[in-house]
Design an enzyme around this catalytic site. Structure first.
Site, PDB file in Angstrom:
ATOM      1  N   ASP A  33      83.851   3.477  12.856  1.00  0.00           N
ATOM      2  CA  ASP A  33      82.474   3.264  13.334  1.00  0.00           C
ATOM      3  C   ASP A  33      81.994   1.856  12.987  1.00  0.00           C
ATOM      4  O   ASP A  33      82.418   1.282  11.986  1.00  0.00           O
ATOM      5  CB  ASP A  33      81.553   4.318  12.695  1.00  0.00           C
ATOM      6  N   GLY A  34      81.114   1.336  13.823  1.00  0.00           N
ATOM      7  CA  GLY A  34      80.465   0.052  13.514  1.00  0.00           C
ATOM      8  C   GLY A  34      80.824  -1.092  14.449  1.00  0.00           C
ATOM      9  O   GLY A  34      80.423  -2.238  14.202  1.00  0.00           O
ATOM     10  N   ARG A  37      77.559  -2.673  15.900  1.00  0.00           N
ATOM     11  CA  ARG A  37      76.818  -3.483  14.924  1.00  0.00           C
ATOM     12  C   ARG A  37      77.565  -4.778  14.600  1.00  0.00           C
ATOM     13  O   ARG A  37      76.961  -5.828  14.408  1.00  0.00           O
ATOM     14  CB  ARG A  37      76.568  -2.665  13.642  1.00  0.00           C
ATOM     15  N   ARG A  46      78.596  -5.696  23.067  1.00  0.00           N
ATOM     16  CA  ARG A  46      79.217  -4.535  22.389  1.00  0.00           C
ATOM     17  C   ARG A  46      80.697  -4.393  22.711  1.00  0.00           C
ATOM     18  O   ARG A  46      81.499  -4.032  21.851  1.00  0.00           O
ATOM     19  CB  ARG A  46      78.520  -3.239  22.832  1.00  0.00           C
ATOM     20  N   HIS A  50      84.198  -3.568  20.487  1.00  0.00           N
ATOM     21  CA  HIS A  50      85.237  -2.542  20.677  1.00  0.00           C
ATOM     22  C   HIS A  50      86.634  -3.190  20.730  1.00  0.00           C
ATOM     23  O   HIS A  50      87.586  -2.659  20.182  1.00  0.00           O
ATOM     24  CB  HIS A  50      84.975  -1.747  21.954  1.00  0.00           C
ATOM     25  N   THR A  79      83.118  13.730  22.113  1.00  0.00           N
ATOM     26  CA  THR A  79      82.527  14.433  23.268  1.00  0.00           C
ATOM     27  C   THR A  79      81.092  13.965  23.512  1.00  0.00           C
ATOM     28  O   THR A  79      80.571  14.128  24.614  1.00  0.00           O
ATOM     29  CB  THR A  79      82.539  15.965  23.046  1.00  0.00           C
ATOM     30  N   ASN A  81      80.180  10.725  23.078  1.00  0.00           N
ATOM     31  CA  ASN A  81      80.158   9.314  23.481  1.00  0.00           C
ATOM     32  C   ASN A  81      79.990   9.115  24.988  1.00  0.00           C
ATOM     33  O   ASN A  81      79.708   7.998  25.448  1.00  0.00           O
ATOM     34  CB  ASN A  81      81.426   8.587  22.998  1.00  0.00           C
ATOM     35  N   ARG A  84      76.853   7.298  26.438  1.00  0.00           N
ATOM     36  CA  ARG A  84      76.672   5.835  26.418  1.00  0.00           C
ATOM     37  C   ARG A  84      76.651   5.282  27.840  1.00  0.00           C
ATOM     38  O   ARG A  84      77.087   5.965  28.777  1.00  0.00           O
ATOM     39  CB  ARG A  84      77.799   5.196  25.608  1.00  0.00           C
ATOM     40  N   ARG A 200      85.157   6.868   6.547  1.00  0.00           N
ATOM     41  CA  ARG A 200      84.224   6.475   7.601  1.00  0.00           C
ATOM     42  C   ARG A 200      83.739   5.053   7.304  1.00  0.00           C
ATOM     43  O   ARG A 200      83.240   4.782   6.208  1.00  0.00           O
ATOM     44  CB  ARG A 200      83.029   7.428   7.715  1.00  0.00           C
ATOM     45  N   SER A 208      79.660  13.577  12.416  1.00  0.00           N
ATOM     46  CA  SER A 208      79.613  13.326  13.862  1.00  0.00           C
ATOM     47  C   SER A 208      80.613  14.202  14.643  1.00  0.00           C
ATOM     48  O   SER A 208      81.309  13.714  15.528  1.00  0.00           O
ATOM     49  CB  SER A 208      79.842  11.841  14.158  1.00  0.00           C
TER      50      SER A 208
HETATM   51  C1  IPE Z   1      81.653   8.629  15.888  1.00  0.00           C
HETATM   52  O1  IPE Z   1      80.866   7.494  15.946  1.00  0.00           O
HETATM   53  C2  IPE Z   1      82.636   8.653  17.020  1.00  0.00           C
HETATM   54  C3  IPE Z   1      83.682   7.633  16.993  1.00  0.00           C
HETATM   55  C4  IPE Z   1      83.870   6.751  16.058  1.00  0.00           C
HETATM   56  C5  IPE Z   1      84.585   7.661  18.122  1.00  0.00           C
HETATM   57  P1  IPE Z   1      79.441   7.509  16.678  1.00  0.00           P
HETATM   58  O2  IPE Z   1      78.921   6.130  16.586  1.00  0.00           O
HETATM   59  O3  IPE Z   1      79.564   8.084  18.032  1.00  0.00           O
HETATM   60  O4  IPE Z   1      78.621   8.502  15.771  1.00  0.00           O
HETATM   61  P2  IPE Z   1      77.047   8.671  15.578  1.00  0.00           P
HETATM   62  O5  IPE Z   1      76.431   8.721  16.942  1.00  0.00           O
HETATM   63  O6  IPE Z   1      76.577   7.471  14.803  1.00  0.00           O
HETATM   64  O7  IPE Z   1      76.900   9.930  14.794  1.00  0.00           O
HETATM   65  C1  IPE Z   2      82.526   3.032  17.098  1.00  0.00           C
HETATM   66  O1  IPE Z   2      81.626   1.984  17.122  1.00  0.00           O
HETATM   67  C2  IPE Z   2      83.296   3.149  18.387  1.00  0.00           C
HETATM   68  C3  IPE Z   2      82.962   4.337  19.193  1.00  0.00           C
HETATM   69  C4  IPE Z   2      82.080   5.236  18.881  1.00  0.00           C
HETATM   70  C5  IPE Z   2      83.686   4.503  20.415  1.00  0.00           C
HETATM   71  P1  IPE Z   2      80.143   2.139  17.680  1.00  0.00           P
HETATM   72  O2  IPE Z   2      80.119   1.680  19.108  1.00  0.00           O
HETATM   73  O3  IPE Z   2      79.628   3.505  17.457  1.00  0.00           O
HETATM   74  O4  IPE Z   2      79.380   1.087  16.778  1.00  0.00           O
HETATM   75  P2  IPE Z   2      77.903   1.222  16.190  1.00  0.00           P
HETATM   76  O5  IPE Z   2      77.833   2.496  15.435  1.00  0.00           O
HETATM   77  O6  IPE Z   2      76.978   1.216  17.364  1.00  0.00           O
HETATM   78  O7  IPE Z   2      77.763   0.016  15.327  1.00  0.00           O
HETATM   79 MG    MG Z   3      78.606   4.314  15.901  1.00  0.00          MG
END
Ligand code: IPE
Ligand code: IPE
Ligand code: MG
Length: 253
Positions: A33-34, A37, A46, A50, A79, A81, A84, A200, A208
């Site tokens: 995650d992240g 950000r 964004r 990725h 499921t 995501n 977005r 995490r 999540s």
């Molecule tokens: C969890 O991250 C899913 C993946 C890393 C693929 P999210 O960014 O989707 O989780 P939430 O929305 O912060 O809980």
């Molecule tokens: C994790 O990064 C990747 C996926 C969930 C696919 P994020 O896209 O959730 O990044 P943040 O949480 O918005 O920073």
């Molecule tokens: Mg995230």
């Protein structure tokens, strides 16, 4: 930084000895995650976050395989995501195909078998085809399993498992009760050990919808590091913290 994250431990460079003296996790699961950000912090779109996230994954897979970790499960697309923007979802699917096409030969050389969890039938056809190719090409590799969680949700997995079991019961005219071992046989993770360690990145204190059944007794390590900045040194730090935990499983030490 709060008390829940980045538990104090020696620098990763001092750890290789300690890592060898205590049991390693057999199965590591990672919520990567992240990315978003990270992109914002760097003034980038964004999708570049990725792309950087995929780049960060490669040395982690390699390090896990080098250490002798049996299973590495990475949460790549949940499921939830799908909610977005379409352009972001399309980029994530394209990055998945790119990763599989470019990395599968090297993963095979490293002895890595690719497998998946999640409801794959709902993924774009091209992504399904790339996954099928990579799974077939690495089938028979035995050093490590790289388990990709794609269109994965713990609740969805449980519902699909129970429905599949029910359909089989009905077709056989059987009338058995469910038990723990039967549920496990119908989960996407059938045949894999439960995760010993959940990592995490990016500091969020939640699951999540990841591996809800399987993480009943996983040790949890949360770091504030954003996924694109996550390095093998961070991985070693997480393993070191894991090795200091007292896993009681409801009993005594
Ligand atoms: C969890 O991250 C899913 C993946 C890393 C693929 P999210 O960014 O989707 O989780 P939430 O929305 O912060 O809980
Ligand atoms: C994790 O990064 C990747 C996926 C969930 C696919 P994020 O896209 O959730 O990044 P943040 O949480 O918005 O920073
Ligand atoms: Mg995230």
């Amino acid at each position: 930084m709060d008390n829940y994250t980045d538990e104090s431990s020696p620098p990763a460079t001092a750890m290789s000895g300690a890592l060898k003296n205590r049991p390693l996790p057999r199965h590591i699961a990672i919520i990567m995650d992240g990315n978003g950000r990270w992109a914002i912090q760097h003034g980038l779109p964004r999708v570049l976050g990725h792309r950087q996230g995929v780049k960060a994954l490669k040395p982690i897979v390699k390090e896990c395989s080098r250490l002798g970790i049996e299973v590495l499960t990475v949460y790549a697309f949940s499921t939830e995501n799908w909610s977005r923007p379409l352009a972001e979802v399309t980029t994530l699917m394209a990055l998945l195909e790119e990763f599989l096409d470019s990395e599968t030969p090297e993963l095979k050389d490293q002895g890595v078998r690719i497998r998946t969890i999640g409801h794959l039938e709902q993924l774009p056809k091209a992504a399904q085809a790339a996954l099928a190719r990579s799974c077939a090409e690495t089938d028979g590799q035995t050093k490590m399993v790289l388990n990709l969680a794609l269109n994965y949700g713990g609740r969805d997995e449980l519902v699909r498992a129970v429905n599949r079991w029910l359909a089989e019961q009905r077709s056989k005219g059987a009338n058995h009760d469910l038990d723990v071992a039967t549920v496990e046989r119908y989960l996407d993770t059938a045949g894999l050990p439960d995760p010993d360690l959940l990592i995490r990145s990016s500091g969020e204190l939640r699951l999540s919808n990841f591996l809800l059944w399987q993480m009943a007794y996983s040790e949890i390590y949360i770091t504030d590091v954003l996924w694109p900045d996550f390095t093998p040194e961070e991985l070693l730090r997480a393993i070191e913290v894991y090795q200091q935990r007292d896993r009681r499983f409801g009993g005594h030490s």
